[in-house]
Every structure is written in C-alpha cells, then in structure tokens.
Design an enzyme around this catalytic site. Structure first.
Site, PDB file in Angstrom:
ATOM      1  N   SER A 274       0.807  -1.234   0.000  1.00 12.15           N
ATOM      2  CA  SER A 274       0.000   0.000   0.000  1.00 12.15           C
ATOM      3  C   SER A 274       0.831   1.271   0.000  1.00 12.15           C
ATOM      4  O   SER A 274       0.511   2.222  -0.703  1.00 12.15           O
ATOM      5  CB  SER A 274      -0.895   0.044   1.231  1.00 12.15           C
TER       6      SER A 274
ATOM      7  N   TYR B 136       6.364  -1.431 -10.374  1.00  8.22           N
ATOM      8  CA  TYR B 136       5.801  -2.148  -9.222  1.00  8.22           C
ATOM      9  C   TYR B 136       4.722  -1.304  -8.542  1.00  8.22           C
ATOM     10  O   TYR B 136       3.617  -1.780  -8.267  1.00  8.22           O
ATOM     11  CB  TYR B 136       6.934  -2.473  -8.251  1.00  8.22           C
TER      12      TYR B 136
HETATM   13  P1  NAP Z   1       8.834 -14.009  -3.845  1.00 10.49           P
HETATM   14  O1  NAP Z   1       9.413 -14.868  -2.788  1.00 10.49           O
HETATM   15  O2  NAP Z   1       9.720 -13.443  -4.886  1.00 10.49           O
HETATM   16  O3  NAP Z   1       7.636 -14.834  -4.524  1.00 10.49           O
HETATM   17  C1  NAP Z   1       7.006 -14.398  -5.694  1.00 10.49           C
HETATM   18  C2  NAP Z   1       6.098 -15.502  -6.200  1.00 10.49           C
HETATM   19  O4  NAP Z   1       5.445 -15.042  -7.388  1.00 10.49           O
HETATM   20  C3  NAP Z   1       6.856 -16.778  -6.544  1.00 10.49           C
HETATM   21  O5  NAP Z   1       6.131 -17.892  -6.120  1.00 10.49           O
HETATM   22  C4  NAP Z   1       6.907 -16.736  -8.057  1.00 10.49           C
HETATM   23  O6  NAP Z   1       6.889 -18.040  -8.619  1.00 10.49           O
HETATM   24  C5  NAP Z   1       5.597 -16.030  -8.391  1.00 10.49           C
HETATM   25  N1  NAP Z   1       5.651 -15.446  -9.728  1.00 10.49           N
HETATM   26  C6  NAP Z   1       6.417 -14.411 -10.144  1.00 10.49           C
HETATM   27  N2  NAP Z   1       6.256 -14.224 -11.461  1.00 10.49           N
HETATM   28  C7  NAP Z   1       5.358 -15.154 -11.885  1.00 10.49           C
HETATM   29  C8  NAP Z   1       4.787 -15.477 -13.144  1.00 10.49           C
HETATM   30  N3  NAP Z   1       5.117 -14.809 -14.261  1.00 10.49           N
HETATM   31  N4  NAP Z   1       3.916 -16.494 -13.222  1.00 10.49           N
HETATM   32  C9  NAP Z   1       3.594 -17.208 -12.101  1.00 10.49           C
HETATM   33  N5  NAP Z   1       4.087 -16.957 -10.882  1.00 10.49           N
HETATM   34  C10 NAP Z   1       4.975 -15.942 -10.780  1.00 10.49           C
HETATM   35  O7  NAP Z   1       8.091 -12.747  -3.226  1.00 10.49           O
HETATM   36  P2  NAP Z   1       7.096 -12.500  -1.991  1.00 10.49           P
HETATM   37  O8  NAP Z   1       7.697 -11.440  -1.170  1.00 10.49           O
HETATM   38  O9  NAP Z   1       6.670 -13.776  -1.366  1.00 10.49           O
HETATM   39  O10 NAP Z   1       5.889 -11.827  -2.784  1.00 10.49           O
HETATM   40  C11 NAP Z   1       4.534 -12.245  -2.663  1.00 10.49           C
HETATM   41  C12 NAP Z   1       3.651 -11.009  -2.752  1.00 10.49           C
HETATM   42  O11 NAP Z   1       3.882 -10.176  -1.617  1.00 10.49           O
HETATM   43  C13 NAP Z   1       3.921 -10.137  -3.970  1.00 10.49           C
HETATM   44  O12 NAP Z   1       2.697  -9.740  -4.568  1.00 10.49           O
HETATM   45  C14 NAP Z   1       4.640  -8.922  -3.389  1.00 10.49           C
HETATM   46  O13 NAP Z   1       4.452  -7.767  -4.163  1.00 10.49           O
HETATM   47  C15 NAP Z   1       3.982  -8.836  -2.036  1.00 10.49           C
HETATM   48  N6  NAP Z   1       4.725  -8.059  -1.023  1.00 10.49           N
HETATM   49  C16 NAP Z   1       5.879  -8.552  -0.505  1.00 10.49           C
HETATM   50  C17 NAP Z   1       6.562  -7.814   0.472  1.00 10.49           C
HETATM   51  C18 NAP Z   1       7.832  -8.315   1.094  1.00 10.49           C
HETATM   52  O14 NAP Z   1       8.435  -7.575   1.894  1.00 10.49           O
HETATM   53  N7  NAP Z   1       8.273  -9.506   0.781  1.00 10.49           N
HETATM   54  C19 NAP Z   1       6.050  -6.567   0.900  1.00 10.49           C
HETATM   55  C20 NAP Z   1       4.871  -6.090   0.336  1.00 10.49           C
HETATM   56  C21 NAP Z   1       4.219  -6.862  -0.631  1.00 10.49           C
HETATM   57  P3  NAP Z   1       7.953 -18.623  -9.690  1.00 10.49           P
HETATM   58  O15 NAP Z   1       9.117 -17.678  -9.756  1.00 10.49           O
HETATM   59  O16 NAP Z   1       8.293 -19.967  -9.138  1.00 10.49           O
HETATM   60  O17 NAP Z   1       7.163 -18.691 -10.957  1.00 10.49           O
END
Ligand code: NAP
Length: 237
Positions: A146, A159
């Site tokens: 957010s 992003y």
């Molecule tokens: P992450 O560990 O990088 O995981 C990202 C996931 O998205 C992976 O499972 C990846 O799977 C999948 N993905 C990416 N591109 C894809 C595609 N083209 N098709 C299918 N799957 C895809 O990141 P995370 O932090 O867990 O992120 C999860 C969510 O949390 C995201 O929406 C992110 O914006 C949000 N978020 C994270 C944080 C933080 O601090 N970590 C903070 C705010 C919001 P594969 O690469 O195996 O396909």
C-alpha cells in the site's frame, strides 16, 4: 494436519512456489484445504507439494506463467470440471522488476510487471468469479504494497503503478460482488523476508524482519467463511 479451519475448502494460491504464497499454501493445507498451487516451475511446485503431502495435506499443481493471459483464461472452466466450485483465491504472485528511474525502464520490464502484478489478477477474477459464486463463502485476498502504491516511490514505478492498479481492481471486485457471499480484501505484508524483499533491499539482514509465515496467518484469517469485511486493506505489523 494442525487444524480444521479450512476443512474441505478448495483454495487457489498464486505464487505458491516460495515466500508468502508458499507459507499461505502450507498453512491452508495444514488446516484442511485442498490447495491449488500456481507458479511457473513444476519442479519448485513439486517441492511444496512434497512438504504438504508429508504433513497429510492435499495439493494440486498448476504450473503456469501468469504473463500468459491466454493460458489463464481456461482455468475457471477446467477447475469447474474437476472441483465444481472455488472457495478461496489468494492473488499473491508478484515481481519487482528492478529499481530504476522512469526514463531507464525497458518497455519489456514495464509490460512484464504490469502483466503479472495487475492484468493476471483481472484475468483470474474473470475466469474464477463464476466458481467463487458457487461457494457458500467465496473469499478473495490480494497481496499489495500500500505505501509503495500510494507514495509514488522514486525508482519503483512499474511495481508501484501495478499495486495501485491492483488495489483499485480489488475494491472494484468487492463492490461488484457485494450482492453475493464473496468477500474481497487486500493484505499489505510490509517488510517480509523473501526473495523479492532481498532483491529490493540486498543489504538487509532477513533475520531482522518478519517471516512469510506471519503474513500467511493474516491472509488465512481473511479466507475464513466467518469474515464479514470486504474491500479492506489489512497491514501486517
Ligand atoms: P517471492 O518470494 O519473490 O515470490 C514471488 C512468487 O510469485 C513466486 O512464487 C513466483 O513463482 C511467483 N511469480 C512471479 N512471477 C510469476 C509469473 N510470471 N507467473 C507465475 N508466478 C509468478 O516474493 P514474496 O515477497 O513472497 O511476494 C509475494 C507477494 O507479496 C507479492 O505480490 C509482493 O508484491 C507482495 N509483497 C511482498 C513484500 C515483502 O516484503 N516480501 C512486501 C509487500 C508486498 P515462480 O518464480 O516460481 O514462478
């Protein structure tokens, strides 16, 4: 199994191969859901499946690149054939796409980030909504950032624009589904130790920030049939 809060619920989680999506899939499965796991690689999804089945849970793997809109569209009809409904949809998959000033962003990067973080979620709603309406308590949770979305944070444009769009998409869906049992909410994890966070903040010690499991618990709460709120954003402290 560690609980029964999601006994016999059918739950689809995108980005289930690692990070927040993986933790959410494991938690929902541990509490009785049959989880449908989306990620690009069969191999990484199999590793999650192994962990889920080892602890008595049920998973179905859906290797899919969310950039490929045409591959998303048949998902609803094929899940209808197999399960007849969908109870939970967690739109979690996302990518950062690097940090650069606006005038240095390659157009392919812009298109990719918008496709995965925003357009894929619209296409998923379009194909899954009929199935969610067949559930007695359809629950949808999208994962956002957010503050980044609202701030216009320098160097984060693809992003932040994608997450601002996602928030509007989610609230629009919440309003359109108001005549049904479906509830649509957003979770903002804030700093969480994942691969994406390490890409954005490479010098940070992951032990100083929260685990994906903590975020998964908040997402899971919003997937319960008892949820009454819709169109809300919950920040994980
Ligand atoms: P992450 O560990 O990088 O995981 C990202 C996931 O998205 C992976 O499972 C990846 O799977 C999948 N993905 C990416 N591109 C894809 C595609 N083209 N098709 C299918 N799957 C895809 O990141 P995370 O932090 O867990 O992120 C999860 C969510 O949390 C995201 O929406 C992110 O914006 C949000 N978020 C994270 C944080 C933080 O601090 N970590 C903070 C705010 C919001 P594969 O690469 O195996 O396909």
């Amino acid at each position: 199994m560690t609980g029964t809060r999601f006994k016999d619920r059918i739950a689809l989680i995108t980005g289930a191969s690692r990070g927040i999506g993986r933790a959410t899939a494991k938690l929902l499965a541990a509490e009785g859901a049959h989880v449908l796991l989306i990620g690009r690689s069969q191999k990484t999804l199999e590793a999650v499946d192994d962990e889920i089945t080892a602890s008595g849970g049920k998973a179905t793997l859906i290797p899919l690149d969310l950039e490929d809109g045409a591959a998303i569209d048949p998902l609803g009809p094929s899940l209808y054939e197999r399960f007849g409904r969908l109870d939970i949809f967690v739109g979690n998959a996302g990518m950062l796409g690097g940090l650069r000033p606006l005038n240095h962003i390659p157009s392919e990067t812009w298109d990719k980030v918008l496709a995965v973080n925003l357009t894929a979620n619209w296409r998923l709603i379009r194909t899954l909504d009929p199935l969610l309406r067949l559930s007695d308590a359809g629950r949808v949770v999208f994962v956002t950032s957010s503050r980044v979305a609202a701030q216009g944070r320098p160097y984060w444009a693809p992003y932040s624009v994608s997450k601002a769009g996602l928030e509007t998409l989610a609230k629009t869906y919440a309003n359109e589904a108001a005549d049904s049992p479906i509830k649509v909410n957003l979770v903002d994890p804030r700093a969480t130790a994942t691969k994406m966070r390490a890409e954005a903040f490479p010098g940070e010690d992951p032990d100083t920030i929260k685990s994906p499991e903590k975020v998964a618990e908040v997402i899971a709460e919003l997937c319960l049939p008892s949820v009454t709120e819709t169109g809300q954003t919950i920040e994980v402290g």
